[in-house]
Design a protein around this motif. Structure first.
Motif, PDB file in Angstrom:
ATOM      1  N   PRO A 170      35.973  51.708  22.112  1.00  0.00           N
ATOM      2  CA  PRO A 170      35.699  50.686  21.251  1.00  0.00           C
ATOM      3  C   PRO A 170      34.600  49.549  21.514  1.00  0.00           C
ATOM      4  O   PRO A 170      34.540  49.171  22.632  1.00  0.00           O
ATOM      5  CB  PRO A 170      37.079  50.180  20.868  1.00  0.00           C
ATOM      6  N   TYR A 171      34.015  48.973  20.632  1.00  0.00           N
ATOM      7  CA  TYR A 171      33.020  48.113  20.962  1.00  0.00           C
ATOM      8  C   TYR A 171      33.136  46.590  20.104  1.00  0.00           C
ATOM      9  O   TYR A 171      33.330  46.920  18.777  1.00  0.00           O
ATOM     10  CB  TYR A 171      31.488  48.826  20.672  1.00  0.00           C
ATOM     11  N   ALA A 172      33.294  45.643  20.730  1.00  0.00           N
ATOM     12  CA  ALA A 172      33.347  44.514  20.259  1.00  0.00           C
ATOM     13  C   ALA A 172      32.111  43.501  20.558  1.00  0.00           C
ATOM     14  O   ALA A 172      31.764  43.372  21.391  1.00  0.00           O
ATOM     15  CB  ALA A 172      34.522  43.711  20.717  1.00  0.00           C
ATOM     16  N   PHE A 173      31.624  43.210  19.263  1.00  0.00           N
ATOM     17  CA  PHE A 173      30.388  42.268  19.490  1.00  0.00           C
ATOM     18  C   PHE A 173      30.498  40.930  19.175  1.00  0.00           C
ATOM     19  O   PHE A 173      31.189  40.441  18.167  1.00  0.00           O
ATOM     20  CB  PHE A 173      29.173  42.753  18.183  1.00  0.00           C
ATOM     21  N   ALA A 174      29.915  39.987  20.060  1.00  0.00           N
ATOM     22  CA  ALA A 174      30.259  38.548  19.948  1.00  0.00           C
ATOM     23  C   ALA A 174      29.400  37.788  19.062  1.00  0.00           C
ATOM     24  O   ALA A 174      28.656  36.924  19.252  1.00  0.00           O
ATOM     25  CB  ALA A 174      29.922  37.956  21.361  1.00  0.00           C
ATOM     26  N   SER A 175      29.505  38.172  17.944  1.00  0.00           N
ATOM     27  CA  SER A 175      28.772  37.582  16.679  1.00  0.00           C
ATOM     28  C   SER A 175      29.194  36.252  16.659  1.00  0.00           C
ATOM     29  O   SER A 175      28.531  35.437  15.737  1.00  0.00           O
ATOM     30  CB  SER A 175      28.846  38.510  15.493  1.00  0.00           C
ATOM     31  N   HIS A 176      30.275  35.821  16.756  1.00  0.00           N
ATOM     32  CA  HIS A 176      30.804  34.360  16.632  1.00  0.00           C
ATOM     33  C   HIS A 176      29.921  33.398  17.484  1.00  0.00           C
ATOM     34  O   HIS A 176      29.932  32.357  17.161  1.00  0.00           O
ATOM     35  CB  HIS A 176      32.128  34.219  16.868  1.00  0.00           C
ATOM     36  N   PHE A 177      28.977  33.987  18.514  1.00  0.00           N
ATOM     37  CA  PHE A 177      28.237  32.833  19.065  1.00  0.00           C
ATOM     38  C   PHE A 177      26.810  33.595  19.610  1.00  0.00           C
ATOM     39  O   PHE A 177      26.028  32.769  20.023  1.00  0.00           O
ATOM     40  CB  PHE A 177      28.961  32.231  20.600  1.00  0.00           C
ATOM     41  N   ALA A 178      26.672  34.886  19.368  1.00  0.00           N
ATOM     42  CA  ALA A 178      25.505  35.350  19.520  1.00  0.00           C
ATOM     43  C   ALA A 178      25.136  36.502  18.625  1.00  0.00           C
ATOM     44  O   ALA A 178      25.028  37.480  18.880  1.00  0.00           O
ATOM     45  CB  ALA A 178      25.388  36.002  21.086  1.00  0.00           C
ATOM     46  N   PRO A 179      24.685  36.111  17.349  1.00  0.00           N
ATOM     47  CA  PRO A 179      24.874  37.116  16.303  1.00  0.00           C
ATOM     48  C   PRO A 179      23.345  37.854  16.355  1.00  0.00           C
ATOM     49  O   PRO A 179      23.175  38.539  15.255  1.00  0.00           O
ATOM     50  CB  PRO A 179      24.987  36.177  14.933  1.00  0.00           C
ATOM     51  N   ALA A 180      22.524  37.527  16.866  1.00  0.00           N
ATOM     52  CA  ALA A 180      20.806  37.810  16.718  1.00  0.00           C
ATOM     53  C   ALA A 180      20.858  39.291  16.627  1.00  0.00           C
ATOM     54  O   ALA A 180      20.269  39.926  15.905  1.00  0.00           O
ATOM     55  CB  ALA A 180      19.906  37.311  17.731  1.00  0.00           C
ATOM     56  N   ILE A 205      34.396  46.159  16.366  1.00  0.00           N
ATOM     57  CA  ILE A 205      34.995  44.802  16.115  1.00  0.00           C
ATOM     58  C   ILE A 205      33.839  43.887  16.294  1.00  0.00           C
ATOM     59  O   ILE A 205      32.837  43.975  17.020  1.00  0.00           O
ATOM     60  CB  ILE A 205      36.133  44.416  17.305  1.00  0.00           C
ATOM     61  N   VAL A 206      33.891  42.970  15.232  1.00  0.00           N
ATOM     62  CA  VAL A 206      32.959  41.793  15.228  1.00  0.00           C
ATOM     63  C   VAL A 206      33.610  40.531  14.999  1.00  0.00           C
ATOM     64  O   VAL A 206      34.913  40.374  14.575  1.00  0.00           O
ATOM     65  CB  VAL A 206      32.088  41.758  13.878  1.00  0.00           C
ATOM     66  N   GLY A 207      33.020  39.589  15.695  1.00  0.00           N
ATOM     67  CA  GLY A 207      33.572  38.230  15.801  1.00  0.00           C
ATOM     68  C   GLY A 207      33.155  37.204  14.682  1.00  0.00           C
ATOM     69  O   GLY A 207      31.751  37.247  14.357  1.00  0.00           O
ATOM     70  N   ALA A 208      33.958  36.338  14.218  1.00  0.00           N
ATOM     71  CA  ALA A 208      33.402  35.346  13.220  1.00  0.00           C
ATOM     72  C   ALA A 208      34.179  34.034  13.693  1.00  0.00           C
ATOM     73  O   ALA A 208      35.338  33.927  13.845  1.00  0.00           O
ATOM     74  CB  ALA A 208      33.904  35.803  11.851  1.00  0.00           C
ATOM     75  N   ASN A 209      33.404  32.794  13.495  1.00  0.00           N
ATOM     76  CA  ASN A 209      33.941  31.708  13.531  1.00  0.00           C
ATOM     77  C   ASN A 209      34.838  31.288  12.152  1.00  0.00           C
ATOM     78  O   ASN A 209      34.217  31.686  11.027  1.00  0.00           O
ATOM     79  CB  ASN A 209      33.015  30.504  13.768  1.00  0.00           C
ATOM     80  N   THR A 294      38.669  36.602  14.872  1.00  0.00           N
ATOM     81  CA  THR A 294      38.380  35.239  14.137  1.00  0.00           C
ATOM     82  C   THR A 294      38.618  34.199  15.215  1.00  0.00           C
ATOM     83  O   THR A 294      39.595  34.227  16.061  1.00  0.00           O
ATOM     84  CB  THR A 294      39.288  35.058  12.967  1.00  0.00           C
ATOM     85  N   ALA A 295      37.809  33.240  15.524  1.00  0.00           N
ATOM     86  CA  ALA A 295      37.810  32.299  16.175  1.00  0.00           C
ATOM     87  C   ALA A 295      37.942  31.070  15.486  1.00  0.00           C
ATOM     88  O   ALA A 295      36.794  30.651  14.873  1.00  0.00           O
ATOM     89  CB  ALA A 295      36.576  31.845  17.296  1.00  0.00           C
ATOM     90  N   HIS A 296      39.039  30.267  15.472  1.00  0.00           N
ATOM     91  CA  HIS A 296      39.148  29.243  14.672  1.00  0.00           C
ATOM     92  C   HIS A 296      38.873  27.998  15.583  1.00  0.00           C
ATOM     93  O   HIS A 296      39.442  27.476  16.508  1.00  0.00           O
ATOM     94  CB  HIS A 296      40.613  29.019  14.219  1.00  0.00           C
ATOM     95  N   GLY A 297      37.942  27.341  14.980  1.00  0.00           N
ATOM     96  CA  GLY A 297      37.190  26.431  15.995  1.00  0.00           C
ATOM     97  C   GLY A 297      37.465  24.986  15.512  1.00  0.00           C
ATOM     98  O   GLY A 297      36.798  24.053  16.155  1.00  0.00           O
ATOM     99  N   ALA A 298      38.348  24.467  14.977  1.00  0.00           N
ATOM    100  CA  ALA A 298      38.558  23.057  14.329  1.00  0.00           C
ATOM    101  C   ALA A 298      38.776  22.354  15.595  1.00  0.00           C
ATOM    102  O   ALA A 298      39.677  22.902  16.386  1.00  0.00           O
ATOM    103  CB  ALA A 298      39.710  22.965  13.506  1.00  0.00           C
ATOM    104  N   LEU A 299      38.601  21.137  15.846  1.00  0.00           N
ATOM    105  CA  LEU A 299      38.883  20.443  17.175  1.00  0.00           C
ATOM    106  C   LEU A 299      40.233  19.878  17.236  1.00  0.00           C
ATOM    107  O   LEU A 299      40.872  19.966  18.373  1.00  0.00           O
ATOM    108  CB  LEU A 299      38.047  19.127  17.059  1.00  0.00           C
ATOM    109  N   ALA A 300      41.106  19.793  16.094  1.00  0.00           N
ATOM    110  CA  ALA A 300      42.393  19.375  16.280  1.00  0.00           C
ATOM    111  C   ALA A 300      43.429  20.559  16.567  1.00  0.00           C
ATOM    112  O   ALA A 300      43.153  21.524  15.653  1.00  0.00           O
ATOM    113  CB  ALA A 300      42.762  18.490  15.236  1.00  0.00           C
ATOM    114  N   PRO A 301      43.789  20.688  17.299  1.00  0.00           N
ATOM    115  CA  PRO A 301      45.290  21.813  17.534  1.00  0.00           C
ATOM    116  C   PRO A 301      45.733  22.250  16.198  1.00  0.00           C
ATOM    117  O   PRO A 301      45.803  23.175  15.868  1.00  0.00           O
ATOM    118  CB  PRO A 301      46.002  21.583  18.760  1.00  0.00           C
ATOM    119  N   ALA A 302      46.365  21.336  15.530  1.00  0.00           N
ATOM    120  CA  ALA A 302      46.994  21.447  14.216  1.00  0.00           C
ATOM    121  C   ALA A 302      46.327  22.066  13.365  1.00  0.00           C
ATOM    122  O   ALA A 302      46.530  22.842  12.552  1.00  0.00           O
ATOM    123  CB  ALA A 302      47.768  20.196  13.822  1.00  0.00           C
TER     124      ALA A 302
END
Length: 314
Positions: A170-180, A205-209, A294-302
Motif C-alpha cells: 500500500p502507498y500513503a502520500f503525504a499530501s497534507h504537507f507536500a502536495p505538489a 492512502i492520501v493525507g489531508a489537514n 486526516t491530520a486535525h491541526g487546531a492548536l488547542a487540544p480540545a
C-alpha cells in the motif's frame, strides 16, 4: 506541541485524541518519527504506540512512519513484532525514506546519510523478518517472525510510489504537507503496481489537514492560526531569531517567497463537520483513493478532539 505545552501534556493529549478516534469509528491512528524538534514530541514511535495501545481497545495503531534509514531492519522488526504480539491485529508499520532530522541527528543516531540509498533492500529485509523466513542466514526476529505486520510505503515523491508499486505494498502520500506531486505519484503507483502476497490490487492512502468546528468562521480562524504557527516555527529558529507578528507572517505567505510554504497546506478541509466530511469525500473520489488520513491541526487540544468528532459525525 503548543508553545506553552510540555511533552508530557502533548503525549497525554494524543492519547485523548486516539480514544476519541476509536469512539468515533476511525480505522487507525498513525504516529510519525521526528527528531530534534522542540515542538514535536514524536521521536520514540514504537514506545508511544505501545502506550496508546494500552489505553485503547480496538483501533489500529501504527507508524506514519518509521524513518527506516535511522534504524536497522532487525531493530524495527523486533519492536513492531513485539507490538503485534502484545496487540494482535492492531499494528501497522508505515515506512519512510526521509531521515526525520538533519545531519547532526544522523550523527547522533550513529547513522550515515547514505543509509537512505539502501531503503528498498532494507524494506525487503524487514518484511522477511516479520514473515516466515528471514533473508539473513541465522538471524530471526523474536518476537516478529510470523507476525506479518502489514507494511505501508510512505512518500511525497515518485520514488516511494514506484517502490510501493514494485513491492506490491500500500502507498500513503503525504499530501497534507507536500502536495505538489500527489496526482503524478498516485498515477505512477497504479500504473506500475505488481501484486504481492500482502496485496492483490493497488491501495492508495492520501493525507489531508482538517479544521472542523461548530461554524465555518470558527474553523477558518483555527486554520489561519495553525498555519501562522507552522510557518513561524519554520522561519523563526533559535532563541536569537526575530519574532514575527501575525501581520508579517500573513504578508510573507502572500509573497512569492512564501508561496511554497502556503502551498504546503493546500490540501485542507475547513468548515463544519458536514462541510469537512463532504470535502474529504470529494477529495478521495477525485483521486480514487481508498483511504484518507486526516491530520486535525487546531492548536488547542480540545479543538482537535472536537474537529475529529465533528468530521466523523458529518
Amino acid at each position: 506541541m503548543a508553545a506553552d505545552e510540555t511533552p508530557a501534556q502533548a503525549l497525554a493529549h494524543s492519547v485523548d485524541l486516539a480514544r476519541a478516534a476509536e469512539e468515533s469509528g476511525y480505522t487507525r491512528v498513525w504516529y510519525a518519527e521526528h527528531h530534534n524538534m522542540a515542538r514535536i514530541a514524536s521521536s520514540a514511535t514504537s514506545v508511544f504506540i505501545a502506550h496508546v495501545a494500552a489505553h485503547t481497545t480496538s483501533i489500529r495503531l501504527g507508524a506514519g512512519g518509521v524513518m527506516l534509514p535511522n534504524h536497522s531492519p532487525l531493530t524495527i522488526a523486533e519492536q513492531f513484532g513485539t507490538l503485534a504480539t502484545l496487540h494482535p491485529g492492531r499494528i501497522d508499520l508505515g515506512l519512510g525514506r526521509a531521515p526525520g532530522g538533519d545531519r547532526a541527528v544522523f550523527a547522533a543516531l550513529r547513522r550515515d546519510p547514505t543509509a537512505s540509498d539502501a531503503f528498498p533492500q532494507d524494506v525487503l529485509e524487514l518484511q522477511a523478518y516479520l514473515g516466515d523466513e528471514s533473508r539473513v542466514h541465522g538471524v530471526e526476529a523474536t518476537p516478529g517472525k510470523g507476525t506479518h505486520v502489514p507494511l505501508y510505503i510512505l512518500g511525497s515523491s515518485l520514488f516511494g510510489a514506484q517502490l510501493a508499486a514494485q513491492l506490491g505494498l500500500p502507498y500513503a502520500f503525504a499530501s497534507h504537507f507536500a502536495p505538489a506531486a500527489l496526482e503524478q505519484a498516485v498515477a505512477a503507483y497504479r500504473a506500475g503496481f505488481q501484486p504481492s502476497e500482502q496485496l492483490a490490487e493497488p491501495y492508495v492512502i492520501v493525507g489531508a489537514n482538517v479544521f472542523a468546528a461548530a461554524s465555518s468562521e470558527e474553523a477558518h480562524e483555527q486554520f489561519v492560526a495553525a498555519r501562522r504557527s507552522r510557518v513561524r516555527m519554520m522561519i523563526q529558529r533559535g532563541a536569537s531569531a526575530p519574532s514575527y507578528s501575525d501581520a508579517e507572517i500573513d504578508a510573507f505567505l502572500a509573497s512569492e517567497q512564501g508561496a511554497q510554504l502556503a502551498d504546503m497546506m493546500r490540501i485542507t478541509a475547513v468548515g463544519t463537520g458536514a462541510e469537512t466530511r463532504a470535502w474529504l469525500d470529494a477529495f478521495a473520489a477525485s483521486l480514487g483513493a481508498d483511504e484518507v488520513i486526516t491530520a486535525h491541526g487546531a492548536l488547542a487540544p480540545a479543538a482537535r478532539v472536537s474537529s475529529l468528532r465533528l468530521t466523523a459525525a458529518g
